[in-house]
Every structure is written in C-alpha cells, then in structure tokens.
Design a protein around this motif. Structure first.
Motif, mmCIF file in Angstrom:
data_model
loop_
_atom_site.group_PDB
_atom_site.id
_atom_site.type_symbol
_atom_site.label_atom_id
_atom_site.label_comp_id
_atom_site.label_asym_id
_atom_site.label_seq_id
_atom_site.Cartn_x
_atom_site.Cartn_y
_atom_site.Cartn_z
ATOM 1 N N ILE A 247 -8.183 1.351 -4.025
ATOM 2 C CA ILE A 247 -9.256 0.652 -2.878
ATOM 3 C C ILE A 247 -8.671 1.335 -1.028
ATOM 4 O O ILE A 247 -8.075 1.396 -1.181
ATOM 5 N N GLU A 248 -9.475 1.437 -0.513
ATOM 6 C CA GLU A 248 -10.026 2.715 0.644
ATOM 7 C C GLU A 248 -8.847 1.524 1.589
ATOM 8 O O GLU A 248 -9.175 -0.063 1.334
ATOM 9 N N GLY A 249 -8.341 1.479 2.965
ATOM 10 C CA GLY A 249 -7.562 0.466 3.839
ATOM 11 C C GLY A 249 -9.174 0.024 4.375
ATOM 12 O O GLY A 249 -10.524 0.257 4.561
ATOM 13 N N GLY A 250 -8.898 -0.968 4.997
ATOM 14 C CA GLY A 250 -9.694 -1.859 6.307
ATOM 15 C C GLY A 250 -10.614 -2.149 5.495
ATOM 16 O O GLY A 250 -11.710 -3.732 6.219
ATOM 17 N N LEU A 251 -9.928 -3.197 4.301
ATOM 18 C CA LEU A 251 -9.838 -4.153 3.730
ATOM 19 C C LEU A 251 -9.594 -6.087 4.698
ATOM 20 O O LEU A 251 -8.123 -6.247 4.900
ATOM 21 N N ASN A 252 -10.720 -6.705 5.099
ATOM 22 C CA ASN A 252 -10.400 -7.778 5.615
ATOM 23 C C ASN A 252 -9.799 -8.733 4.725
ATOM 24 O O ASN A 252 -9.287 -9.927 4.986
ATOM 25 N N GLU A 253 -11.564 -9.417 4.046
ATOM 26 C CA GLU A 253 -11.346 -10.424 2.650
ATOM 27 C C GLU A 253 -12.159 -10.186 1.311
ATOM 28 O O GLU A 253 -12.467 -8.996 1.322
ATOM 29 N N ILE A 254 -11.550 -10.959 0.792
ATOM 30 C CA ILE A 254 -11.902 -11.009 -1.225
ATOM 31 C C ILE A 254 -13.332 -12.019 -1.165
ATOM 32 O O ILE A 254 -12.245 -12.673 -0.877
ATOM 33 N N TYR B 79 -3.852 0.984 -6.307
ATOM 34 C CA TYR B 79 -3.777 1.965 -5.557
ATOM 35 C C TYR B 79 -4.209 1.348 -3.804
ATOM 36 O O TYR B 79 -5.747 0.893 -3.853
ATOM 37 N N PHE B 80 -3.482 0.572 -3.011
ATOM 38 C CA PHE B 80 -4.525 -0.294 -1.879
ATOM 39 C C PHE B 80 -3.885 1.096 -0.903
ATOM 40 O O PHE B 80 -2.734 0.952 -0.485
ATOM 41 N N LYS B 81 -5.017 2.206 -0.096
ATOM 42 C CA LYS B 81 -5.085 2.353 0.728
ATOM 43 C C LYS B 81 -4.379 1.986 2.628
ATOM 44 O O LYS B 81 -4.737 2.444 3.377
ATOM 45 N N GLY B 82 -3.314 1.181 2.277
ATOM 46 C CA GLY B 82 -2.884 0.170 3.472
ATOM 47 C C GLY B 82 -1.419 0.158 2.846
ATOM 48 O O GLY B 82 -0.771 0.321 1.675
ATOM 49 N N THR B 83 -0.485 -0.665 3.876
ATOM 50 C CA THR B 83 0.902 -0.932 3.555
ATOM 51 C C THR B 83 0.342 -2.500 3.246
ATOM 52 O O THR B 83 -0.440 -2.834 3.449
ATOM 53 N N LEU C 9 0.678 2.133 0.576
ATOM 54 C CA LEU C 9 1.397 3.305 1.236
ATOM 55 C C LEU C 9 3.084 2.727 1.983
ATOM 56 O O LEU C 9 2.725 1.593 2.744
ATOM 57 N N ASP C 10 3.619 3.543 2.175
ATOM 58 C CA ASP C 10 5.143 3.689 2.885
ATOM 59 C C ASP C 10 4.854 4.109 4.442
ATOM 60 O O ASP C 10 3.815 3.945 4.587
ATOM 61 N N ASP C 11 6.311 3.790 5.185
ATOM 62 C CA ASP C 11 5.707 4.057 6.341
ATOM 63 C C ASP C 11 6.023 6.199 6.277
ATOM 64 O O ASP C 11 5.293 6.048 7.769
ATOM 65 N N ASN C 12 5.477 6.644 5.645
ATOM 66 C CA ASN C 12 5.372 8.171 5.764
ATOM 67 C C ASN C 12 3.974 8.532 5.383
ATOM 68 O O ASN C 12 3.698 9.864 5.270
ATOM 69 N N GLY C 13 3.079 7.134 4.627
ATOM 70 C CA GLY C 13 2.138 7.496 4.203
ATOM 71 C C GLY C 13 2.063 7.930 2.955
ATOM 72 O O GLY C 13 1.131 8.725 1.922
ATOM 73 N N GLU C 14 3.339 7.602 1.793
ATOM 74 C CA GLU C 14 3.388 7.781 0.701
ATOM 75 C C GLU C 14 3.126 6.669 0.273
ATOM 76 O O GLU C 14 3.571 5.751 0.061
ATOM 77 N N PHE C 15 2.260 6.989 -1.009
ATOM 78 C CA PHE C 15 2.436 5.213 -2.405
ATOM 79 C C PHE C 15 3.839 5.616 -3.225
ATOM 80 O O PHE C 15 4.622 6.411 -2.787
ATOM 81 N N TYR C 16 3.845 4.301 -2.652
ATOM 82 C CA TYR C 16 5.046 3.872 -4.107
ATOM 83 C C TYR C 16 4.423 2.119 -4.800
ATOM 84 O O TYR C 16 3.624 1.783 -4.305
ATOM 85 N N GLU C 17 5.290 2.096 -5.640
ATOM 86 C CA GLU C 17 5.181 1.716 -6.555
ATOM 87 C C GLU C 17 5.608 -0.892 -6.017
ATOM 88 O O GLU C 17 6.731 -0.840 -5.603
ATOM 89 N N ALA C 18 4.841 -1.284 -5.266
ATOM 90 C CA ALA C 18 5.593 -2.787 -4.925
ATOM 91 C C ALA C 18 5.804 -3.141 -6.132
ATOM 92 O O ALA C 18 5.008 -3.622 -6.653
ATOM 93 N N THR C 19 7.105 -3.494 -5.600
ATOM 94 C CA THR C 19 7.193 -4.022 -7.090
ATOM 95 C C THR C 19 8.612 -5.700 -6.432
ATOM 96 O O THR C 19 7.965 -7.126 -6.869
ATOM 97 N N ASN C 20 9.380 -5.911 -5.265
ATOM 98 C CA ASN C 20 9.987 -6.483 -4.944
ATOM 99 C C ASN C 20 9.195 -6.278 -2.967
ATOM 100 O O ASN C 20 9.531 -5.556 -2.502
ATOM 101 N N ILE C 21 8.526 -6.644 -3.311
ATOM 102 C CA ILE C 21 7.189 -7.202 -1.805
ATOM 103 C C ILE C 21 8.420 -7.511 -0.731
ATOM 104 O O ILE C 21 9.005 -9.081 -0.877
#
Length: 172
Positions: free
Chosen positions: A98-105, A124-128, A154-166
């Motif tokens: 899912i590309e960034g820019g999403l406001n609602e589902i 994958y969500f292209k946002g933080t 995405l992390d602060d460097n624009g790299e994907f990481y697996e979100a486990t402990n949010i």
C-alpha cells in the motif's frame, strides 16, 4: 472501460487509470476474463485507481503472480477491498503493498472487508508507523492487519522494517 487483453509479459504490469479510443478517454474499471492469460513472467500487478472488478480467469496461468501493489489512495473503500477479494480468488496474494498517502479505510453495510481474505504473507505500507496509526479505519473487518502475517513500514531512513513492537510518538 475494461482491459480485455495484454500483449506484454513483464515482471510488473500497471493497469492504466485511463485508456483512450477514437479521441475519447475512458476510466478503466474492469479486467475481463483471460486478459492476462499465460503471462509467465508476471509477478506484480498494480491495479488502476478506479478498478472495481476482476473477472474470473483474468490471470489464468500467471503462476508467478503473487504481489498486488496499490497506488497512492487517500481512501480504500468497499470497491477496492472487493476487487482484492476477487483477485485473491484468482491468485495467491503473498504480498500486498500500500503506497503512502492513505487517510481512511471505510466499510459500508453489505460490503466485504479484509477479513474475507485468507492470510497475506507480507503487508508493506510505504509510510511510517505513525502514518499508519493516523489512518481512520471505521471497522475492524477492513483493517488489512487482520489478514497479514508480517507488517512492514518505513523507518526514519526510508527503509522497510517489520513492525512487531509498535511504539507511537506523541503526535499520533
């Protein structure tokens, strides 16, 4: 308008938002049966922003197709989730991007949600993570997290990481 055939066989194919014919422009809303038959190189499909339906056998014998990449949407609605369900019936979605820019589902009565899909391996969500937390989701059944095994942001460097402990910051 609809897509009825495709004469290219690449790893990634984007369905156009519009097609033109005889000087007229049409919005692409449907992928017809056998439109992408035997596309052996096809791995990723990027649907049109306006796609509403995918006919049975639209991707027949596309054995390597396993990723759906949603373009930038401000809102995902029943229509989008519905064609994802149709795609899932026709292929094994292992990865949803899912590309960034999403406001609602949103979910409307009588519509379906992500809960109707089987497990998607990777979302994958292209946002933080904070961008994800700001998305308005009006029903648990339309939250794509309920059908994915692994969720990446995405992390602060624009790299994907697996979100486990949010952990969210104070701005959310």
């Amino acid at each position: 308008a609809w897509i009825s055939s495709c004469n290219i066989d690449e790893e990634e194919i984007a369905i156009p938002d519009y097609i033109s014919s005889n000087g007229k422009v049409f919005v692409v809303k449907t992928i017809l049966m056998n439109s992408f038959v035997d596309k052996h190189n096809l791995q990723t499909i990027i649907p049109s922003k306006y796609l509403l339906s995918v006919n049975y056998a639209a991707f027949v014998h596309c054995n390597n197709l396993n990723t759906v990449k949603l373009r930038e949407f401000t809102s995902l609605s029943n229509d989008t989730i519905s064609y994802l369900d149709e795609l899932y019936d026709r292929m094994t979605i292992k990865t949803l991007i899912i590309e960034g820019g999403l406001n609602e589902i949103t979910f409307q009565f009588g519509g379906i949600g992500f809960s109707s899909l089987d497990i998607i391996e990777n979302l994958y969500f292209k946002g933080t993570i904070n961008d994800w937390a700001k998305i308005k989701i009006n029903s648990a059944s339309v939250n794509p997290l309920i059908c994915c095994k692994k969720f990446y942001v995405l992390d602060d460097n624009g790299e994907f990481y697996e979100a486990t402990n949010i952990v969210l910051d104070e701005t959310v």
